[in-house]
Design a protein around this motif. Structure first.
Motif, PDB file in Angstrom:
ATOM      1  N   GLN A   1       8.685   5.491   3.441  1.00 11.16           N
ATOM      2  CA  GLN A   1       7.252   5.907   2.966  1.00 11.16           C
ATOM      3  C   GLN A   1       6.620   6.924   1.969  1.00 11.16           C
ATOM      4  O   GLN A   1       7.500   8.345   2.658  1.00 11.16           O
ATOM      5  CB  GLN A   1       6.787   6.345   4.167  1.00 11.16           C
ATOM      6  CG  GLN A   1       6.185   5.123   5.147  1.00 11.16           C
ATOM      7  CD  GLN A   1       5.046   4.939   7.011  1.00 11.16           C
ATOM      8  OE1 GLN A   1       4.785   6.262   6.907  1.00 11.16           O
ATOM      9  NE2 GLN A   1       4.785   4.446   6.792  1.00 11.16           N
ATOM     10  N   SER A   2       6.006   6.452   1.881  1.00  9.39           N
ATOM     11  CA  SER A   2       5.232   7.449   0.376  1.00  9.39           C
ATOM     12  C   SER A   2       4.386   8.507   0.974  1.00  9.39           C
ATOM     13  O   SER A   2       3.263   7.441   1.159  1.00  9.39           O
ATOM     14  CB  SER A   2       4.588   7.045  -1.081  1.00  9.39           C
ATOM     15  OG  SER A   2       6.118   7.013  -1.746  1.00  9.39           O
ATOM     16  N   VAL A   3       4.661   9.503   1.792  1.00 16.23           N
ATOM     17  CA  VAL A   3       3.515  10.559   2.116  1.00 16.23           C
ATOM     18  C   VAL A   3       2.572  10.747   1.648  1.00 16.23           C
ATOM     19  O   VAL A   3       3.180  12.207   0.183  1.00 16.23           O
ATOM     20  CB  VAL A   3       3.790  11.390   3.594  1.00 16.23           C
ATOM     21  CG1 VAL A   3       2.906  12.196   4.309  1.00 16.23           C
ATOM     22  CG2 VAL A   3       5.126  10.479   4.231  1.00 16.23           C
ATOM     23  N   THR A   4       1.090  11.049   1.714  1.00 14.53           N
ATOM     24  CA  THR A   4       0.463  12.029   0.915  1.00 14.53           C
ATOM     25  C   THR A   4      -0.631  11.658   1.513  1.00 14.53           C
ATOM     26  O   THR A   4      -0.908  11.533   2.127  1.00 14.53           O
ATOM     27  CB  THR A   4      -0.178  11.306  -0.857  1.00 14.53           C
ATOM     28  OG1 THR A   4      -0.651  12.009  -1.460  1.00 14.53           O
ATOM     29  CG2 THR A   4      -0.813   9.992  -0.069  1.00 14.53           C
ATOM     30  N   GLY A   5      -2.265  12.819   0.972  1.00 18.45           N
ATOM     31  CA  GLY A   5      -2.706  13.593   1.426  1.00 18.45           C
ATOM     32  C   GLY A   5      -4.572  13.213   0.640  1.00 18.45           C
ATOM     33  O   GLY A   5      -4.631  11.814   1.314  1.00 18.45           O
ATOM     34  N   LEU A   6      -4.194  11.900  -0.507  1.00 16.88           N
ATOM     35  CA  LEU A   6      -5.042  11.951  -1.178  1.00 16.88           C
ATOM     36  C   LEU A   6      -4.567  10.989  -2.542  1.00 16.88           C
ATOM     37  O   LEU A   6      -3.787  11.372  -3.059  1.00 16.88           O
ATOM     38  CB  LEU A   6      -5.177  13.405  -2.165  1.00 16.88           C
ATOM     39  CG  LEU A   6      -6.809  12.580  -3.415  1.00 16.88           C
ATOM     40  CD1 LEU A   6      -8.208  12.159  -3.071  1.00 16.88           C
ATOM     41  CD2 LEU A   6      -6.963  13.783  -4.009  1.00 16.88           C
ATOM     42  N   LEU A   7      -5.229   9.794  -2.921  1.00 17.46           N
ATOM     43  CA  LEU A   7      -5.140   9.353  -3.416  1.00 17.46           C
ATOM     44  C   LEU A   7      -5.438   8.791  -4.670  1.00 17.46           C
ATOM     45  O   LEU A   7      -7.579   9.210  -4.974  1.00 17.46           O
ATOM     46  CB  LEU A   7      -5.257   7.958  -3.501  1.00 17.46           C
ATOM     47  CG  LEU A   7      -4.362   7.385  -2.447  1.00 17.46           C
ATOM     48  CD1 LEU A   7      -5.063   5.524  -1.855  1.00 17.46           C
ATOM     49  CD2 LEU A   7      -3.187   6.859  -2.559  1.00 17.46           C
ATOM     50  N   ALA A   8      -5.753   9.894  -6.368  1.00 18.11           N
ATOM     51  CA  ALA A   8      -5.330  10.467  -7.338  1.00 18.11           C
ATOM     52  C   ALA A   8      -5.017   9.840  -8.428  1.00 18.11           C
ATOM     53  O   ALA A   8      -4.448   9.889  -9.505  1.00 18.11           O
ATOM     54  CB  ALA A   8      -5.767  12.139  -7.030  1.00 18.11           C
ATOM     55  N   GLY A   9      -5.412   8.742  -8.770  1.00 18.94           N
ATOM     56  CA  GLY A   9      -5.385   7.954  -9.576  1.00 18.94           C
ATOM     57  C   GLY A   9      -6.780   7.058 -10.099  1.00 18.94           C
ATOM     58  O   GLY A   9      -7.387   7.783 -10.003  1.00 18.94           O
ATOM     59  N   SER A  10      -5.843   5.907 -11.068  1.00 25.45           N
ATOM     60  CA  SER A  10      -6.251   5.029 -11.406  1.00 25.45           C
ATOM     61  C   SER A  10      -6.848   3.110 -10.708  1.00 25.45           C
ATOM     62  O   SER A  10      -6.067   3.342  -9.594  1.00 25.45           O
ATOM     63  CB  SER A  10      -6.463   4.666 -12.649  1.00 25.45           C
ATOM     64  OG  SER A  10      -5.279   3.354 -12.960  1.00 25.45           O
ATOM     65  N   GLN A  11      -7.280   2.271 -11.064  1.00 26.50           N
ATOM     66  CA  GLN A  11      -7.088   1.106  -9.912  1.00 26.50           C
ATOM     67  C   GLN A  11      -6.058   0.822  -9.728  1.00 26.50           C
ATOM     68  O   GLN A  11      -5.365   0.248  -9.192  1.00 26.50           O
ATOM     69  CB  GLN A  11      -8.647   0.383 -10.619  1.00 26.50           C
ATOM     70  CG  GLN A  11      -8.389  -1.770 -10.067  1.00 26.50           C
ATOM     71  CD  GLN A  11      -9.508  -0.459  -8.881  1.00 26.50           C
ATOM     72  OE1 GLN A  11     -10.430   0.196  -9.213  1.00 26.50           O
ATOM     73  NE2 GLN A  11      -8.835  -1.564  -7.687  1.00 26.50           N
ATOM     74  N   LYS A  12      -5.128   1.364 -10.623  1.00 27.48           N
ATOM     75  CA  LYS A  12      -4.008   0.688 -10.509  1.00 27.48           C
ATOM     76  C   LYS A  12      -2.899   1.422  -9.127  1.00 27.48           C
ATOM     77  O   LYS A  12      -2.017   0.295  -8.285  1.00 27.48           O
ATOM     78  CB  LYS A  12      -2.879   1.665 -11.710  1.00 27.48           C
ATOM     79  CG  LYS A  12      -1.376   0.874 -11.584  1.00 27.48           C
ATOM     80  CD  LYS A  12      -0.465   1.949 -12.429  1.00 27.48           C
ATOM     81  CE  LYS A  12      -0.795   1.913 -14.186  1.00 27.48           C
ATOM     82  NZ  LYS A  12       0.286   2.301 -14.810  1.00 27.48           N
ATOM     83  N   LEU A  13      -3.573   3.103  -8.991  1.00 28.60           N
ATOM     84  CA  LEU A  13      -2.938   3.431  -7.451  1.00 28.60           C
ATOM     85  C   LEU A  13      -3.799   2.651  -6.526  1.00 28.60           C
ATOM     86  O   LEU A  13      -3.135   2.109  -4.963  1.00 28.60           O
ATOM     87  CB  LEU A  13      -2.725   4.668  -7.591  1.00 28.60           C
ATOM     88  CG  LEU A  13      -2.833   5.951  -6.691  1.00 28.60           C
ATOM     89  CD1 LEU A  13      -1.454   5.187  -5.845  1.00 28.60           C
ATOM     90  CD2 LEU A  13      -3.297   6.726  -6.928  1.00 28.60           C
ATOM     91  N   CYS A  14      -5.014   2.504  -6.999  1.00 31.40           N
ATOM     92  CA  CYS A  14      -5.820   1.901  -6.078  1.00 31.40           C
ATOM     93  C   CYS A  14      -5.448   0.322  -5.280  1.00 31.40           C
ATOM     94  O   CYS A  14      -4.840   0.264  -4.280  1.00 31.40           O
ATOM     95  CB  CYS A  14      -7.557   1.660  -6.492  1.00 31.40           C
ATOM     96  SG  CYS A  14      -7.908   3.046  -5.877  1.00 31.40           S
ATOM     97  N   ASP A  15      -5.012  -0.467  -6.214  1.00 34.32           N
ATOM     98  CA  ASP A  15      -4.050  -1.888  -6.037  1.00 34.32           C
ATOM     99  C   ASP A  15      -2.765  -1.786  -5.351  1.00 34.32           C
ATOM    100  O   ASP A  15      -2.730  -2.393  -4.020  1.00 34.32           O
ATOM    101  CB  ASP A  15      -4.270  -2.209  -7.054  1.00 34.32           C
ATOM    102  CG  ASP A  15      -5.373  -2.957  -8.138  1.00 34.32           C
ATOM    103  OD1 ASP A  15      -6.672  -2.949  -7.616  1.00 34.32           O
ATOM    104  OD2 ASP A  15      -5.809  -3.368  -9.105  1.00 34.32           O
TER     105      ASP A  15
END
Length: 368
Positions: free
Chosen positions: A254-268
């Motif tokens: 798993q990639s563990v993070t607190g925030l998704l800080a990117g574009s639609q690519k990251l959201c998808d």
């Protein structure tokens, strides 16, 4: 739970009281339908306070300070406008302690959530961070259910009975502003990338150079991620198979993070993807956990470094607006010691240009 979708022109003055402290998610996690309504109704509410993280929107504008007092952990992104106007209070504490500081003090929590397919359960979507613990402690929880926000996996879901007011929306999420990269930044990033070992577990900060370092890691193998945020560069490495998380002793795979800080690519990529796990800051920045991660490599920006190795990653003199590169004020105090627990852990501070000037041109040691 009261559904405000059915109410034309709902009034935030019916929810927020004079003197309240209001909090919402940062960057793409800001529930813009709610925050814009809040600030439009500020005069009717009276004076109140707002705690905000890194702002990507127009809601962090000094013109709203006629009725609103803003505080944050950073002067990053659009927070610079408040900082430059002398209208931003900075909380001097570890980022991992943020939720504990806010718990019991935040009166109204504004959330952007994503539908899960179950009408009684919602996803925190873009951010968990300091928001998750506040769901239980805030007097009022107001949610914008955005059908275009990704449904993400992680520490918790939000049940319908935990929400006091909700409104539905369908709007595109803002993308992280592109960082400007020059030849010197690329040269520094390539040198730092050479120091990253195969199998390293990455923590990444904001800024042009850390972002470029990630882009220079395309030839690496078996990398992992445990970071306060991830961006499009991390998404590219996951898609290409460079990041597998297979060698992590904790949260394997798993990639563990607190925030998704990117574009639609990251959201998808993150949508309904259990290989990306959103966790609270008490977990992403826990020194006891970080110390368990072999080859944990923290890549962050610095404003200045002295000859003894001390790093100022907070401000240039009294100028807090340069806090673009290290969005978590004082966070590296926790991150960097964890990377130094064993020789197999490697902190990296990248020092380039800040706010249009060379870091080397600053007066001698301006850190507080």
């Amino acid at each position: 739970m009261f559904d405000m979708t059915k109410v034309s022109g709902f009034d935030m003055a019916d929810i927020v009281r004079r003197g309240d402290l209001v909090c919402w998610g940062q960057g793409p996690a800001e529930p813009l339908l709610l925050t814009r309504a809040l600030l439009a109704h500020r005069a009717a509410i009276g004076e109140f306070s707002v705690f905000l993280g890194m702002s990507w929107s127009e809601t962090s504008d000094p013109s709203f300070c006629d009725h609103v007092r803003f505080s944050s952990y950073c002067g990053a992104a659009n927070n610079r406008r408040l900082s430059a106007a002398g209208k931003l209070d900075i909380l001097p504490l570890h980022y991992s302690d943020m939720a504990a500081r806010l718990t019991g003090t935040v009166d109204v929590l504004l959330l952007q959530l994503a539908p899960t397919g179950d009408p009684d359960v919602f996803s925190l979507s873009m951010a968990c961070e300091y928001l998750a613990p506040l769901i239980e402690s805030a007097r009022v929880v107001v949610a914008e259910i955005n059908t275009q926000a990704p449904m993400t996996h992680g520490e918790r879901l939000v049940k319908a009975d935990e929400i006091d007011f909700r409104i539905e929306s369908s709007r595109a999420l803002p993308a992280m502003p592109a960082a400007k990269v020059g030849p010197a930044d690329v040269a520094i990033a390539r040198r730092v990338a050479e120091l990253v070992e195969d199998g390293a577990i990455l923590q990444i900060g904001l800024g042009a150079i850390p972002d470029q370092v990630i882009r220079e890691l395309s030839g690496h193998r078996h990398l992992g991620v445990h970071s306060g945020l991830i961006n499009d560069g991390i998404a590219d490495l996951i898609i290409s198979g460079v990041i597998t998380n297979e060698r992590k002793p904790v949260d394997t795979g798993q990639s563990v993070t607190g925030l998704l800080a990117g574009s639609q690519k990251l959201c998808d990529l993150a949508h309904d993807n259990p290989a990306i796990s959103l966790r609270a800051t008490a977990y992403t920045h826990a020194q006891s956990l970080l110390a368990q991660l072999d080859r944990f490599t923290a890549i962050n920006s610095a404003i200045e470094v002295d000859l003894t190795g001390q790093i100022n990653a907070e401000c240039a003199g009294e100028d807090m607006s340069v806090l673009l590169a290290v969005p978590r004020i004082f966070s590296e105090v926790r991150i960097v010691p964890a990377t130094g627990c064993q020789s197999s852990r490697c902190p990296q501070a990248c020092c380039g240009r800040m706010g249009g000037r060379k870091a080397a041109s600053l007066p001698p040691w301006t850190a507080p």
